[in-house]
Scaffold this active site. Structure first.
Site, PDB file in Angstrom:
ATOM      1  N   ARG A 140      95.098  43.932  66.900  1.00 18.67           N
ATOM      2  CA  ARG A 140      95.141  44.161  68.345  1.00 18.67           C
ATOM      3  C   ARG A 140      93.732  44.104  68.932  1.00 18.67           C
ATOM      4  NH1 ARG A 140      98.098  49.496  70.410  1.00 18.67           N
ATOM      5  NH2 ARG A 140      96.105  50.473  69.888  1.00 18.67           N
ATOM      6  N   ARG A 160      92.730  56.870  64.202  1.00 16.75           N
ATOM      7  CA  ARG A 160      94.154  56.645  64.474  1.00 16.75           C
ATOM      8  C   ARG A 160      94.956  56.511  63.174  1.00 16.75           C
ATOM      9  NH1 ARG A 160      95.354  54.259  70.204  1.00 16.75           N
ATOM     10  NH2 ARG A 160      93.738  55.353  71.343  1.00 16.75           N
ATOM     11  N   ARG A 207      91.380  49.866  78.439  1.00 16.03           N
ATOM     12  CA  ARG A 207      91.074  48.657  77.674  1.00 16.03           C
ATOM     13  C   ARG A 207      90.938  47.501  78.661  1.00 16.03           C
ATOM     14  NH1 ARG A 207      96.085  50.220  73.874  1.00 16.03           N
ATOM     15  NH2 ARG A 207      95.034  51.794  72.606  1.00 16.03           N
TER      16      ARG A 207
HETATM   17  P1  ADP Z   1     101.516  50.750  69.978  1.00 17.21           P
HETATM   18  O1  ADP Z   1     101.939  50.653  71.425  1.00 17.21           O
HETATM   19  O2  ADP Z   1     102.543  51.467  69.150  1.00 17.21           O
HETATM   20  O3  ADP Z   1     100.163  51.320  69.811  1.00 17.21           O
HETATM   21  P2  ADP Z   1     101.455  47.846  70.104  1.00 17.21           P
HETATM   22  O4  ADP Z   1     102.761  47.556  70.757  1.00 17.21           O
HETATM   23  O5  ADP Z   1     100.236  47.698  70.910  1.00 17.21           O
HETATM   24  O6  ADP Z   1     101.466  49.274  69.388  1.00 17.21           O
HETATM   25  O7  ADP Z   1     101.373  46.906  68.825  1.00 17.21           O
HETATM   26  C1  ADP Z   1     100.190  46.821  68.033  1.00 17.21           C
HETATM   27  C2  ADP Z   1     100.005  45.375  67.580  1.00 17.21           C
HETATM   28  O8  ADP Z   1     101.023  45.073  66.631  1.00 17.21           O
HETATM   29  C3  ADP Z   1     100.119  44.378  68.713  1.00 17.21           C
HETATM   30  O9  ADP Z   1      99.116  43.402  68.542  1.00 17.21           O
HETATM   31  C4  ADP Z   1     101.518  43.786  68.531  1.00 17.21           C
HETATM   32  O10 ADP Z   1     101.572  42.449  68.968  1.00 17.21           O
HETATM   33  C5  ADP Z   1     101.719  43.890  67.030  1.00 17.21           C
HETATM   34  N1  ADP Z   1     103.117  44.072  66.593  1.00 17.21           N
HETATM   35  C6  ADP Z   1     104.066  44.854  67.162  1.00 17.21           C
HETATM   36  N2  ADP Z   1     105.202  44.813  66.444  1.00 17.21           N
HETATM   37  C7  ADP Z   1     104.976  44.004  65.391  1.00 17.21           C
HETATM   38  C8  ADP Z   1     105.779  43.543  64.261  1.00 17.21           C
HETATM   39  N3  ADP Z   1     107.035  43.943  64.097  1.00 17.21           N
HETATM   40  N4  ADP Z   1     105.199  42.729  63.379  1.00 17.21           N
HETATM   41  C9  ADP Z   1     103.910  42.337  63.531  1.00 17.21           C
HETATM   42  N5  ADP Z   1     103.113  42.698  64.551  1.00 17.21           N
HETATM   43  C10 ADP Z   1     103.641  43.537  65.472  1.00 17.21           C
HETATM   44  P1  5GP Z   2      96.939  54.653  73.394  1.00 17.57           P
HETATM   45  O1  5GP Z   2      95.570  55.209  73.547  1.00 17.57           O
HETATM   46  O2  5GP Z   2      97.073  53.727  72.204  1.00 17.57           O
HETATM   47  O3  5GP Z   2      97.478  54.034  74.657  1.00 17.57           O
HETATM   48  O4  5GP Z   2      97.914  55.891  73.087  1.00 17.57           O
HETATM   49  C1  5GP Z   2      97.616  56.755  72.044  1.00 17.57           C
HETATM   50  C2  5GP Z   2      98.772  57.703  71.812  1.00 17.57           C
HETATM   51  O5  5GP Z   2      98.974  58.515  72.949  1.00 17.57           O
HETATM   52  C3  5GP Z   2     100.110  57.012  71.542  1.00 17.57           C
HETATM   53  O6  5GP Z   2     100.693  57.650  70.430  1.00 17.57           O
HETATM   54  C4  5GP Z   2     100.924  57.295  72.757  1.00 17.57           C
HETATM   55  O7  5GP Z   2     102.304  57.411  72.449  1.00 17.57           O
HETATM   56  C5  5GP Z   2     100.359  58.628  73.182  1.00 17.57           C
HETATM   57  N1  5GP Z   2     100.578  58.883  74.610  1.00 17.57           N
HETATM   58  C6  5GP Z   2     100.524  58.013  75.645  1.00 17.57           C
HETATM   59  N2  5GP Z   2     100.837  58.637  76.791  1.00 17.57           N
HETATM   60  C7  5GP Z   2     101.119  59.912  76.459  1.00 17.57           C
HETATM   61  C8  5GP Z   2     101.541  61.067  77.230  1.00 17.57           C
HETATM   62  O8  5GP Z   2     101.723  61.037  78.426  1.00 17.57           O
HETATM   63  N3  5GP Z   2     101.716  62.212  76.544  1.00 17.57           N
HETATM   64  C9  5GP Z   2     101.537  62.307  75.189  1.00 17.57           C
HETATM   65  N4  5GP Z   2     101.773  63.472  74.624  1.00 17.57           N
HETATM   66  N5  5GP Z   2     101.155  61.263  74.453  1.00 17.57           N
HETATM   67  C10 5GP Z   2     100.946  60.087  75.078  1.00 17.57           C
END
Ligand code: ADP
Ligand code: 5GP
Length: 405
Positions: free
Chosen positions: A267, A278, A174
């Protein structure tokens, strides 16, 4: 089970001071050791370039060259080898740096047994680490639930305590993501080859891309004296659960599917098609995460600050008894300073490394004791739980003992 027949070979001599005679017509050369465990004799041969392993099986009368997993030790000026029970051989390198002198050749540990195939013998190198590390933390949950946000908060507040396991992925970065920091962005063919070569602790196909945790990613954090955080999906968590890595497993749930969708869209990092994929996968992930028994804790991320507080409490970081951001973490000593000339012997669970006699009037560390009674497999590639004592002798006959771990 009785004690495995084992002897120590220190380059050209065995532990009893006799020249090597292994009874199999093998003449050991300088830089080689042979160690017997049960029916098998393990020949470890070092050269300027590498360390090789060969196995002689007394029951079949045949030599085999095993598949050797793990990062092998760098070449050194010879080594000593001693069998520790039936599962691993301790290898002490000569002339190595303090953080690189203790290694293990795993021959029948849980990790090696998990990798075994019918066709080939498998052994694995792992580096000896003094003391124990805290259990890694595995965090899973559907995309957009807030895993990354919670992990960032934790790493910001406790920078000296936690380290992030940087996964490999075949998805494109990203805008704000940096290679080597957020992920190791990798070509699929390269990652597939590395998986085949046994370099991954776990891997899974997630939302159409390959993701995986390399053994090295976990090792790097542990070697830095930090607690490792893994952000992986439910399939990955299941694989880690089944592996030899002991961890705490936490699943993060959204308050509702509607809010999950809002967060994913807010996001703004995925295309519409990817968002739909997703969200579709999220249902199955939540179902498995909350019902499979893989996870030790399930957290609802409704209000971020409340969820973060609960996470800290689970990890013993709520400020009552354990460290806060002001705490200085004193890293465990990472190595042992060994002279090139030393000899090694084994008494029960203690390995005695004799480093020479002190000169007159001076105190010298002349015996190092490795206590191997509490060895633990850490990440594959590391053997933890080594306790180290140095015994200081003074020429006037007084002794002092110092525990290093
Ligand atoms: P993940 O790593 O699980 O994919 P992120 O940490 O990137 O998710 O969070 C997705 C979005 O949700 C981000 O823009 C983040 O700022 C927002 N976010 C995370 N926790 C909360 C919450 N408790 N309430 C509202 N927004 C949240
Ligand atoms: P993102 O593309 O949003 O970074 O991640 C997508 C998903 O892949 C998330 O559910 C994250 O937890 C999972 N993921 C990230 N790294 C790993 C990894 O090393 N192993 C596995 N099994 N899942 C991962």
């Amino acid at each position: 089970m009785g004690e495995a027949p084992a002897f120590i070979v220190d380059d050209l001599q065995n532990g009893n001071g006799f020249p090597i005679s292994n009874g199999f017509g093998l003449k050991s050369k300088a830089g080689e050791t042979t160690t017997i465990i049960g029916d098998k004799t393990y020949l470890i041969a070092g050269s300027d370039e590498s360390i090789g392993v060969k196995i002689y099986d007394k029951s079949t009368g045949k030599w085999t060259i095993p598949t050797v997993l793990g990062k092998e030790p760098k070449p050194c000026k010879g080594h000593s080898a001693v069998a520790i029970n039936e599962d691993r051989i301790l290898v002490i390198k000569k002339g190595a740096t303090p953080d690189d002198c203790i290694w293990f050749l795993e021959v029948d540990t849980q990790y090696v047994r998990e990798q075994k195939t019918v066709e080939t013998e498998i052994v694995a190198w792992s580096k000896g680490v003094i003391g124990n590390a805290q259990k890694p933390v595995v965090i899973s949950g559907p995309s957009g639930v807030g895993k990354g946000t919670l992990i960032s908060l934790l790493m910001k507040e406790f920078p000296s305590m936690f380290g992030f396991s940087v996964s490999h992925t075949t998805r494109k970065p990203r805008d704000m993501e940096k290679d080597g920091v957020h992920y190791h962005f990798t070509e699929r063919s390269v990652m597939e080859k590395e998986i085949k070569d046994g370099k991954f602790l776990e891997f899974a196909s997630v939302h159409g891309n390959l993701y995986g945790t390399s053994i090295e990613a976990v090792e790097v954090v542990a070697d830095d004296g930090k607690r490792c955080i893994l952000d992986i999906d439910v399939q990955g968590a299941r694989s880690v659960r089944a592996s030899s890595l002991e961890a705490i497993f936490i699943f993060i749930c959204p308050p509702s599917m509607g809010q999950l969708e809002e967060r994913l869209r807010a996001r703004g990092t995925e295309t519409e098609e990817q968002i739909l994929k997703r969200l579709c996968n999220a249902k199955a992930e939540i179902e498995q995460g909350t019902s499979s028994g893989i996870f030790d804790h399930i957290l609802y991320n409704d209000k971020l600050d409340e969820c973060y507080k609960t996470l800290k409490k689970l990890l013993g970081l709520d400020g009552s008894t354990v460290a806060n951001s002001q705490t200085v973490v004193i890293p465990a000593p990472r190595g042992i300073d060994l002279p090139v000339d030393h000899s090694v012997s084994k008494i029960d669970n203690k390995i005695l490394i004799n480093c020479g006699t002190p000169g007159s009037g001076e105190a010298s560390k002349n015996l190092i004791v490795l206590d191997v009674s509490s060895l633990k497999e850490g990440a594959p590639g590391r053997t933890r739980g080594l306790d180290v004592y140095t015994v200081y002798s003074f020429s006037d006959g007084l002794n002092g003992i110092n525990k290093l771990s």
